[in-house]
Design an enzyme around this catalytic site. Structure first.
Site, PDB file in Angstrom:
ATOM      1  CB  CYS A  52      -0.965  -0.010   1.179  1.00 53.89           C
ATOM      2  SG  CYS A  52      -0.119  -0.003   2.760  1.00 53.89           S
ATOM      3  CG  HIS A  59       8.636 -12.341   1.960  1.00 53.58           C
ATOM      4  ND1 HIS A  59       8.271 -13.610   1.582  1.00 53.58           N
ATOM      5  CD2 HIS A  59       9.859 -12.124   1.438  1.00 53.58           C
ATOM      6  CE1 HIS A  59       9.238 -14.144   0.857  1.00 53.58           C
ATOM      7  NE2 HIS A  59      10.210 -13.262   0.754  1.00 53.58           N
ATOM      8  CB  CYS A 111     -27.406 -28.385   8.857  1.00 49.05           C
ATOM      9  SG  CYS A 111     -27.223 -29.625  10.137  1.00 49.05           S
ATOM     10  CG  HIS A 169     -32.674 -43.036  -2.645  1.00 53.80           C
ATOM     11  ND1 HIS A 169     -32.162 -44.289  -2.758  1.00 53.80           N
ATOM     12  CD2 HIS A 169     -31.628 -42.203  -2.527  1.00 53.80           C
ATOM     13  CE1 HIS A 169     -30.842 -44.220  -2.717  1.00 53.80           C
ATOM     14  NE2 HIS A 169     -30.490 -42.964  -2.560  1.00 53.80           N
ATOM     15  CB  CYS A 219     -68.737 -35.675 -16.594  1.00 54.55           C
ATOM     16  SG  CYS A 219     -67.575 -35.014 -15.377  1.00 54.55           S
ATOM     17  CB  CYS A 256     -57.933 -40.642  -0.058  1.00 57.86           C
ATOM     18  SG  CYS A 256     -58.941 -42.056  -0.441  1.00 57.86           S
ATOM     19  CB  CYS A 306     -70.795 -36.350 -13.192  1.00 65.23           C
ATOM     20  SG  CYS A 306     -69.291 -37.345 -13.137  1.00 65.23           S
ATOM     21  CG  HIS A 347     -60.647 -50.031  -6.861  1.00 65.13           C
ATOM     22  ND1 HIS A 347     -59.399 -50.553  -6.871  1.00 65.13           N
ATOM     23  CD2 HIS A 347     -60.792 -49.333  -8.011  1.00 65.13           C
ATOM     24  CE1 HIS A 347     -58.792 -50.196  -7.981  1.00 65.13           C
ATOM     25  NE2 HIS A 347     -59.619 -49.467  -8.688  1.00 65.13           N
TER      26      HIS A 347
END
Lengths: 615, 220
Positions: A192, A208, A298, A359, A394, A404, A412, A427
């Site tokens: 500087c 240095h 985390c 998974h 329909c 669900c 309809c 079902h």
């Protein structure tokens, strides 16, 4: 919430209704309190793996906090200190240079300590004759040049022997003397150009010397902007690395030091803590048995030795949890109780890949293949197609917004199954054939065109079911809220206490967990080669799916005050059953991987090539 | 005063005062952080006699981060992009040290011109040319110096007197080769392009069959 397997194991058996009333709450709060204790206050190595016998679909792992990893780092450093007889900061630099491979380090050190110390940037090399050679071209000695070698430079840092012959010998092109403060001349910082008489100057062993302000700016820029943990001396070509105590002196003011610029102090403080984090990260990244928790904010680490070797990933699915919860792992017990939604989620992740939190039961390579297939552009249209459906009566377009599969068309009033689109009446109680794609139907497809259509349909079949469960899992937050409301209602309309209505919450959690399992079983089934093994797999899958849908429907249904005791009984029974079915799927699949029982219809990374089979 | 500004101002002054190094640095606009440097091509090289301009941008975190430099003058050199002027030099990247100055960096560029590093190229085509035939490479580099950097061959300075720039020489090719394939009916520009890409020079010539070249020409 913490894993159910954990405490169901302690009990030795699954709950019956009696235990649900008497034992569950104790177990619930007990287990979670233990967990939280460990999460928040535990700095030591601790086990969060389920106590007792390990299931075949679980892996052994440890969760470590940042301070625990720092302790491991310290142990390694101490070890090197005692073996090589160097001080802590030197040992730390050596270890970083050798990527924390202690054995190699000791070997190399015993072989030639000087060259290792030089390579690690601890000491400067002996002045060689090259510095005396006149450099004909250069004008002031600073004109060293060699073209960059990009990534290879990093290698050169690691294995110092790979220095290219064309590179000029290090340190040959600077003259240390020119930077030495001369007592008779006032010191001017070469960076500087500040020459104030009260300038604080600092230097490494290479002498240095620069002003402390420049050192400070340099270190902050290296640490913050470049994420560098081995910061070299500022002098050109000087390979000396700043030891930790030096960095500390620059960044952390000594007690009683004059108070400087507050923003500067803040930057320094951040840089210092970032530096320590970088060290821990470097340690973890160099160690195959360790992995950082990928959740944002985390700082925990998980150690999972059994998944350290890539080849083990064909036989196990290393799902681990770092032990913390919520964003940044800062959730407290009360917070996680009040909002048991996504915010308080356990930090579960796969040690073997970057895909998804959990998974299981399918191994990483298959899950990766599946996700890649789903992401492929060619499937985009299918995806859009599969997110909405038309009412089979329909033709109104319907988007599913609840868990669900029993759908009732708003327009309809047609009742049908969301999965197979057949009328629900078929079902109800009868055989549930929804989870299987009738592959025989494709036999008549002889020409190539219809075969390609069949394969697309085959994919869509599995994809639809996969996406269906994913969608349901995403809606679980809604379901949580709804269930919570129901639980409150129940406490008002019946004589049940808060503890006694927890069965609902437990059921919701179980459904969510099972949907995760189911989701991935479809990706597995897609790649499984035809045969008895696949049939058995799909049988298990079907049983689980049926059970989950039943339970899910119970939870979604309206609650009549007079039916509550019966509902409670039913839900509790179903929850236990579902849990059992889930275990069977997970257990059997995991065993299959260990035994190498599964055969694929496509080539999967890490497995043998499949025999040619028709889908 | 801001340490960066103080440093840059001092560097500019130092450069002005130092006549021996032949390095000039001047402001481009009002800002002291965007500069233009220039230096003469080093002696006994193909760049001798040329004058090379360099664009210099000083980043906010200078001198703790390296300056950004690129050649404004077109240079034919393995480590400098013949299209953009981008420079491949370690001290401009990870080997930067805050002790280095604009002047010393410019001197490094000058010395980069002296000793190319073809194993670590910025411009792969130029590097290939250098590796196959150094003599031919130097000829081309000299020609570039002449037409782009005002080298000695150019009569009245900046290459104005050369009526048409010789595309073949710019590409560093043998005019006979170009004419041979041109006579097959391919456009000149295309022939130059393909031959340059295939590095049809020196020892490489016998290795590349005519069929291969025609094939490439047909592809283009």
């Amino acid at each position: 919430m913490s894993s159910d397997y954990e405490y169901s194991d302690d009990d030795g058996d699954y709950y019956d209704d009696e235990e649900m009333i008497d034992g569950t709450q104790d177990d619930l709060s007990g287990a979670s309190e233990d967990d939280m204790d460990m999460d928040v206050y535990g700095g030591d190595d601790f086990k969060v793996t389920p106590k007792g016998k390990r299931k075949s679909y679980e892996v052994d792992y440890d969760s470590l906090s940042q301070s625990a990893v720092e302790k491991l780092v310290k142990e390694d450093v101490d070890y090197i200190c005692s073996i090589c007889g160097v001080d802590e900061s030197v040992a730390s630099l050596l270890l970083r240079h050798m990527k924390w491979n202690k054995e190699r380090l000791v070997e190399k050190y015993m072989d030639n300590p000087t060259s290792l110390l030089v390579a690690a940037g601890v000491t400067a090399p002996e002045p060689t004759t090259t510095s005396a050679q006149s450099r004909t071209r250069s004008i002031d000695g600073s004109a060293s040049r060699r073209s960059t070698r990009g990534a290879t430079r990093i290698l050169a840092l690691g294995g110092s022997k790979t220095k290219s012959p064309t590179t000029s010998p290090p340190l040959s092109h600077y003259t240390p003397r020119s930077f030495k403060p001369k007592s008779d001349e006032p010191f001017v910082c070469p960076i500087c150009f500040d020459d104030s008489s009260d300038l604080r100057t600092l230097a490494l062993d290479c002498e240095h010397t620069f002003c402390s302000g420049c050192w400070n700016a340099y270190l902050v820029s290296k640490i913050r902007d470049e994420g560098e943990h081995s910061v070299k001396c500022m002098a050109e070509g000087c390979a000396l690395v700043c030891p930790d105590p030096f960095i500390r002196t620059v960044l952390v003011p000594a007690p009683g030091a004059p108070i400087g610029d507050p923003t500067q102090e803040e930057d320094n403080r951040k840089a210092w803590s970032h530096f320590q984090e970088l060290l821990v990260r470097h340690y973890v990244a160099s160690n195959k048995r360790l992995k950082f928790c990928p959740y944002p904010g985390c700082t925990n680490t998980v150690s999972c030795p059994s998944a350290a070797d890539k080849s083990s990933l064909t036989t196990i699915v290393p799902t681990v949890s770092c032990g913390a919860r919520g964003i940044g792992g800062q959730m407290t017990q009360s917070q996680s109780q009040s909002g048991w939604g996504l915010t308080g989620k356990e930090h579960k992740f796969c040690f073997g890949c970057h895909i998804e939190s959990d998974h299981r039961p399918v191994v990483c390579s298959v899950a990766r293949m599946w996700l890649k297939k789903c992401r492929d552009d060619s499937e985009t249209a299918n995806w859009i197609k599969s997110n909405t459906k038309e009412c089979s009566q329909c033709q109104s377009t319907i988007e599913k917004n609840g868990g669900c599969n029993h759908m009732t068309c708003k327009k309809c009033k047609h009742e049908f199954c969301w999965v197979c689109m057949g009328p629900w009446s078929e079902h109800g109680t009868a055989w549930y054939s929804c989870n299987r794609y009738d592959e025989k139907a494709g036999v008549d497809a002889r020409d190539a065109q219809s075969r390609s259509r069949a394969s697309l349909e085959r994919y869509l079949h599995y994809y639809n079911r996969w996406a269906n469960h994913e969608q349901s899992a995403k809606l679980s937050l809604d379901l949580y809220a709804k269930t919570e409301k129901k639980m409150e209602d129940m406490q008002i309309t019946s004589s049940l206490t808060w503890i006694e209505v927890q069965f609902m919450k437990k059921a919701v959690e179980e459904v969510e967990r099972c949907r995760m399992t189911l989701k991935w079983t479809y990706s597995m089934a897609y790649y499984l080669a035809k045969g008895n093994e696949k049939d058995l797999f799909e049988d298990n899958q079907r049983d689980l799916e049926k059970a989950v849908e039943d339970l899910s429907e119970l939870l979604e249904g309206p609650i009549e005050p007079e039916n509550i005791p019966m509902l409670r009984q039913k839900v509790t029974d179903k929850t236990v059953y579902v849990q059992k079915r889930n275990e069977i799927v997970l257990e059997d699949t995991a065993k299959g991987f260990l035994e190498g029982r599964w055969k694929w219809n496509a080539s999967v990374e890490g497995f043998d090539e499949p025999e040619r089979t028709e889908y | 005063m801001d340490a960066r500004l103080r440093r840059v101002n001092k560097e500019i002054t130092d450069c002005k005062n130092d006549k021996s190094s032949n390095i000039r640095i001047e402001l481009v606009g009002d800002s002291p952080f965007h500069l233009k440097g220039s230096f003469p091509g080093p002696q006994e090289t193909p760049y001798e006699g040329g004058n090379f301009d360099v664009d210099i941008v000083i980043p906010d975190s200078y001198p703790f981060q390296p300056v950004k430099m690129k050649f404004i003058t077109k240079v034919y050199h393995p480590n400098i992009s013949s299209a953009s002027g981008a420079i491949c030099l370690d001290i401009l990247k990870d080997a930067w040290s805050p002790v280095l100055t604009l002047k010393s960096t410019m001197i490094s560029l000058q010395s980069l011109l002296c000793s190319p590093e073809p194993n670590d190229p910025q411009d792969a085509e130029v590097a290939k040319h250098y590796m196959t035939s150094k003599a031919s490479f130097e000829e081309t580099a000299r020609y570039w110096t002449e037409i782009y950097a005002g080298g000695p061959g150019s009569k009245a300075g900046k290459g104005v007197s050369i009526g048409v720039r010789d595309e073949v020489a710019i590409a560093g090719l043998d005019p006979q080769h170009v004419t041979r394939f041109e006579s097959l009916g391919f456009p000149r520009g295309q022939v130059i392009d393909v031959l340059r890409r295939l590095n049809y020079r020196g020892a490489n010539v016998p290795k590349i069959t005519d069929d291969r070249i025609v094939e490439e020409l047909l592809k283009a």
